[in-house]
Motif scaffolding. Structure first.
Motif, PDB file in Angstrom:
ATOM      1  N   ALA A 118      74.469  -2.499   3.837  1.00 48.53           N
ATOM      2  CA  ALA A 118      73.718  -2.066   5.020  1.00 48.53           C
ATOM      3  C   ALA A 118      74.156  -2.837   6.265  1.00 48.53           C
ATOM      4  O   ALA A 118      74.359  -2.247   7.329  1.00 48.53           O
ATOM      5  N   LEU A 119      74.310  -4.160   6.127  1.00 48.02           N
ATOM      6  CA  LEU A 119      74.749  -4.962   7.275  1.00 48.02           C
ATOM      7  C   LEU A 119      76.164  -4.605   7.708  1.00 48.02           C
ATOM      8  O   LEU A 119      76.500  -4.678   8.890  1.00 48.02           O
ATOM      9  N   THR A 120      76.987  -4.223   6.775  1.00 44.94           N
ATOM     10  CA  THR A 120      78.361  -3.842   7.099  1.00 44.94           C
ATOM     11  C   THR A 120      78.398  -2.495   7.814  1.00 44.94           C
ATOM     12  O   THR A 120      79.169  -2.304   8.756  1.00 44.94           O
ATOM     13  N   LEU A 121      77.579  -1.569   7.366  1.00 41.64           N
ATOM     14  CA  LEU A 121      77.613  -0.217   7.926  1.00 41.64           C
ATOM     15  C   LEU A 121      76.738  -0.045   9.165  1.00 41.64           C
ATOM     16  O   LEU A 121      76.878   0.940   9.887  1.00 41.64           O
ATOM     17  N   LEU A 122      75.832  -0.963   9.419  1.00 44.24           N
ATOM     18  CA  LEU A 122      74.893  -0.852  10.539  1.00 44.24           C
ATOM     19  C   LEU A 122      75.583  -0.629  11.889  1.00 44.24           C
ATOM     20  O   LEU A 122      75.179   0.276  12.631  1.00 44.24           O
ATOM     21  N   ALA A 136      68.256  -7.657 -20.775  1.00 43.91           N
ATOM     22  CA  ALA A 136      68.181  -9.096 -21.034  1.00 43.91           C
ATOM     23  C   ALA A 136      67.786  -9.890 -19.785  1.00 43.91           C
ATOM     24  O   ALA A 136      67.075 -10.884 -19.881  1.00 43.91           O
ATOM     25  N   HIS A 137      68.267  -9.464 -18.607  1.00 42.66           N
ATOM     26  CA  HIS A 137      68.024 -10.202 -17.357  1.00 42.66           C
ATOM     27  C   HIS A 137      67.645  -9.229 -16.243  1.00 42.66           C
ATOM     28  O   HIS A 137      68.415  -9.053 -15.283  1.00 42.66           O
ATOM     29  N   PRO A 138      66.475  -8.603 -16.311  1.00 42.61           N
ATOM     30  CA  PRO A 138      66.142  -7.578 -15.308  1.00 42.61           C
ATOM     31  C   PRO A 138      66.047  -8.124 -13.886  1.00 42.61           C
ATOM     32  O   PRO A 138      66.520  -7.488 -12.941  1.00 42.61           O
ATOM     33  N   LEU A 139      65.466  -9.291 -13.707  1.00 39.98           N
ATOM     34  CA  LEU A 139      65.314  -9.852 -12.364  1.00 39.98           C
ATOM     35  C   LEU A 139      66.679 -10.146 -11.740  1.00 39.98           C
ATOM     36  O   LEU A 139      66.913  -9.838 -10.564  1.00 39.98           O
ATOM     37  N   GLN A 140      67.567 -10.729 -12.503  1.00 39.38           N
ATOM     38  CA  GLN A 140      68.900 -11.052 -11.993  1.00 39.38           C
ATOM     39  C   GLN A 140      69.639  -9.786 -11.565  1.00 39.38           C
ATOM     40  O   GLN A 140      70.239  -9.745 -10.486  1.00 39.38           O
ATOM     41  N   VAL A 141      69.586  -8.727 -12.372  1.00 43.83           N
ATOM     42  CA  VAL A 141      70.289  -7.486 -12.047  1.00 43.83           C
ATOM     43  C   VAL A 141      69.695  -6.858 -10.792  1.00 43.83           C
ATOM     44  O   VAL A 141      70.432  -6.425  -9.904  1.00 43.83           O
ATOM     45  N   VAL A 142      68.373  -6.842 -10.693  1.00 44.22           N
ATOM     46  CA  VAL A 142      67.725  -6.256  -9.509  1.00 44.22           C
ATOM     47  C   VAL A 142      68.081  -7.046  -8.256  1.00 44.22           C
ATOM     48  O   VAL A 142      68.383  -6.458  -7.209  1.00 44.22           O
ATOM     49  N   LEU A 143      68.078  -8.376  -8.345  1.00 45.12           N
ATOM     50  CA  LEU A 143      68.420  -9.188  -7.172  1.00 45.12           C
ATOM     51  C   LEU A 143      69.879  -8.988  -6.756  1.00 45.12           C
ATOM     52  O   LEU A 143      70.177  -8.926  -5.550  1.00 45.12           O
ATOM     53  N   VAL A 144      70.775  -8.862  -7.707  1.00 46.23           N
ATOM     54  CA  VAL A 144      72.186  -8.621  -7.372  1.00 46.23           C
ATOM     55  C   VAL A 144      72.334  -7.258  -6.709  1.00 46.23           C
ATOM     56  O   VAL A 144      73.053  -7.109  -5.702  1.00 46.23           O
ATOM     57  N   LEU A 145      71.660  -6.234  -7.242  1.00 48.25           N
ATOM     58  CA  LEU A 145      71.738  -4.903  -6.635  1.00 48.25           C
ATOM     59  C   LEU A 145      71.149  -4.897  -5.224  1.00 48.25           C
ATOM     60  O   LEU A 145      71.695  -4.247  -4.323  1.00 48.25           O
ATOM     61  N   LEU A 146      70.068  -5.638  -5.010  1.00 48.89           N
ATOM     62  CA  LEU A 146      69.499  -5.756  -3.666  1.00 48.89           C
ATOM     63  C   LEU A 146      70.469  -6.462  -2.717  1.00 48.89           C
ATOM     64  O   LEU A 146      70.624  -6.064  -1.554  1.00 48.89           O
ATOM     65  N   ALA A 147      71.122  -7.512  -3.187  1.00 50.87           N
ATOM     66  CA  ALA A 147      72.090  -8.233  -2.364  1.00 50.87           C
ATOM     67  C   ALA A 147      73.272  -7.330  -1.997  1.00 50.87           C
ATOM     68  O   ALA A 147      73.731  -7.330  -0.846  1.00 50.87           O
ATOM     69  N   VAL A 148      73.756  -6.553  -2.952  1.00 55.49           N
ATOM     70  CA  VAL A 148      74.857  -5.621  -2.671  1.00 55.49           C
ATOM     71  C   VAL A 148      74.407  -4.589  -1.643  1.00 55.49           C
ATOM     72  O   VAL A 148      75.150  -4.261  -0.701  1.00 55.49           O
ATOM     73  N   GLY A 149      73.206  -4.061  -1.799  1.00 50.91           N
ATOM     74  CA  GLY A 149      72.684  -3.098  -0.830  1.00 50.91           C
ATOM     75  C   GLY A 149      72.538  -3.695   0.558  1.00 50.91           C
ATOM     76  O   GLY A 149      72.845  -3.047   1.565  1.00 50.91           O
TER      77      GLY A 149
END
Length: 122
Positions: A110-114, A93-106
């Motif tokens: 990444a910033l936390t583990l760097l 239903a909302h592919p762009l929203q899900v992809v953007l949320v997954l990118l934000a989580v990633g």
């Protein structure tokens, strides 16, 4: 002394109205407070008469058990009908929203583990 019966923060208007009606039907002497503009207070329903405490708690527990049972029935019916939102349905239903949320989580991960990854190389 007044006793806190039911906090209204994060409660739907429907549930708050049901609780108010329940206390009125039980004849309990209650009043309501608001948190105020700066949210320093407590949104809650309070019991004025401490002698009614046991009756109020019993009524509230019975109401909450009935509401839980009703919510579970509604959820089971939605799952049975196939109306329950799943990750895959949300993705469709909302592919762009899900992809953007997954990118934000990633990105946050990444910033936390760097810094720790930098220590492992040294």
């Amino acid at each position: 002394m007044a006793e806190l019966l039911f906090r209204l923060r994060h409660v739907t208007d429907e549930e708050a109205e049901e609780v108010r009606d329940l206390f009125a039907a039980e004849g309990l002497d209650t009043y309501e407070t608001q948190a105020g503009f700066f949210r320093l207070g407590v949104d809650a329903i309070w019991l004025r008469n401490p002698d009614q405490h046991d009756a109020a708690i019993a009524a509230l527990n019975a109401y909450q058990a009935e509401r839980l049972e009703r919510a579970q029935r509604e959820h089971a019916a939605a799952v049975e009908r196939g109306d329950q939102m799943t990750l895959w349905k949300h993705l469709a239903a909302h592919p762009l929203q899900v992809v953007l949320v997954l990118l934000a989580v990633g990105l946050v991960a990444a910033l936390t583990l760097l810094p720790f990854l930098g220590l492992a190389r040294a």
